[in-house]
Design a protein around this motif. Sequence first.
Motif, PDB file in Angstrom:
ATOM      1  N   ASN A  28       4.536  -4.609  30.524  1.00  0.00           N
ATOM      2  CA  ASN A  28       4.828  -3.377  29.788  1.00  0.00           C
ATOM      3  C   ASN A  28       6.131  -2.687  30.160  1.00  0.00           C
ATOM      4  O   ASN A  28       6.459  -1.655  29.572  1.00  0.00           O
ATOM      5  CB  ASN A  28       3.670  -2.391  29.976  1.00  0.00           C
ATOM      6  N   MET A  46      -3.997  -1.839  26.735  1.00  0.00           N
ATOM      7  CA  MET A  46      -3.249  -1.296  25.603  1.00  0.00           C
ATOM      8  C   MET A  46      -4.216  -0.953  24.479  1.00  0.00           C
ATOM      9  O   MET A  46      -5.093  -1.746  24.129  1.00  0.00           O
ATOM     10  CB  MET A  46      -2.217  -2.324  25.113  1.00  0.00           C
ATOM     11  N   HIS A 206       5.790   2.742  23.995  1.00  0.00           N
ATOM     12  CA  HIS A 206       4.403   2.274  23.937  1.00  0.00           C
ATOM     13  C   HIS A 206       3.487   3.147  24.791  1.00  0.00           C
ATOM     14  O   HIS A 206       2.370   3.464  24.395  1.00  0.00           O
ATOM     15  CB  HIS A 206       4.319   0.828  24.425  1.00  0.00           C
ATOM     16  N   PHE A 217      10.109  -1.050  27.116  1.00  0.00           N
ATOM     17  CA  PHE A 217       9.075  -2.060  26.889  1.00  0.00           C
ATOM     18  C   PHE A 217       9.756  -3.411  26.695  1.00  0.00           C
ATOM     19  O   PHE A 217      10.832  -3.495  26.095  1.00  0.00           O
ATOM     20  CB  PHE A 217       8.268  -1.673  25.647  1.00  0.00           C
TER      21      PHE A 217
END
Length: 276
Positions: A28, A46, A206, A217
């Motif tokens: 990530n 996520m 994100h 990201f």
Amino acid sequence: MSPATGVPEYEVHAIRYGRHDDRLLRENFIPPLKETVDLHDAPMPMDFFVWVLRGGGRTIVVDTGFDARESAARGRGIVFPVEDGLMALGIAPGTVRDVIITHMHWDHAGNHDLFPNARYHLQAREMSYCTGPCMCHPMLRSTFTVDDVTAMVRRVFDGRVQFHDGTSEVAPGVTVHLVGGHSQGLQIVRVWTRRGWVVLASDASHYYANIDQGRPFPIVSNVAEMLDGFGLIRSLAASADHYIPGHDPLVLRRYAPSLSADMPHIVRLDGTPSKS
């Protein structure tokens, strides 16, 4: 800056429809987070969201998620189908007139037949990206699904797509802003609410940690644009409590349920967040 008199205040709802439990922290961030203990393989799940804006007699849906077929193909779970989330809010998908697509990645532009009467709002740069020479590269096209792209092409020929070039007003109190970075035509959404300007960052960030710590990201077409996008998000939001990342499970913890405690997949983002 406040909008002109007469601009409606919108309710803003996040519908968590999907989940990826097996995701790792190192997937990530670039560069990976540095800690005194190596956390590269620590879990960092996520969530997948679509958003609903409702006010002034309008209902606007932001992104359309993915369906069961794409869930199986990509190994991502559906926890609450998008249609069920809309119906829980009292929204029949066939009545939705405006859908904003932040970008054409597989988890944001699926469910092709869910909104048969809607006009889709998309950055022209994103359409050029997902139908142009960049898609000759397997690495770049892997985040797109050809059926999503061809469905959007058909909407163009049906007169159901409104293209935007940079910053545009979709409705009074709702604007879109070109960011790029994660995808070449990624756009974010700014909406006027009872607590001021809220920014739906989608995949411009994100997780909260991407923007708060300045760490991009890893899925990115242009790192500089992604970093510049962090600044744009901050400048458009009323405060650091007014931007919403695209995939962070913390969203469900920070915001109260829109309907009831037994409906935890839908939260209301125009209320004050909790930092607990």
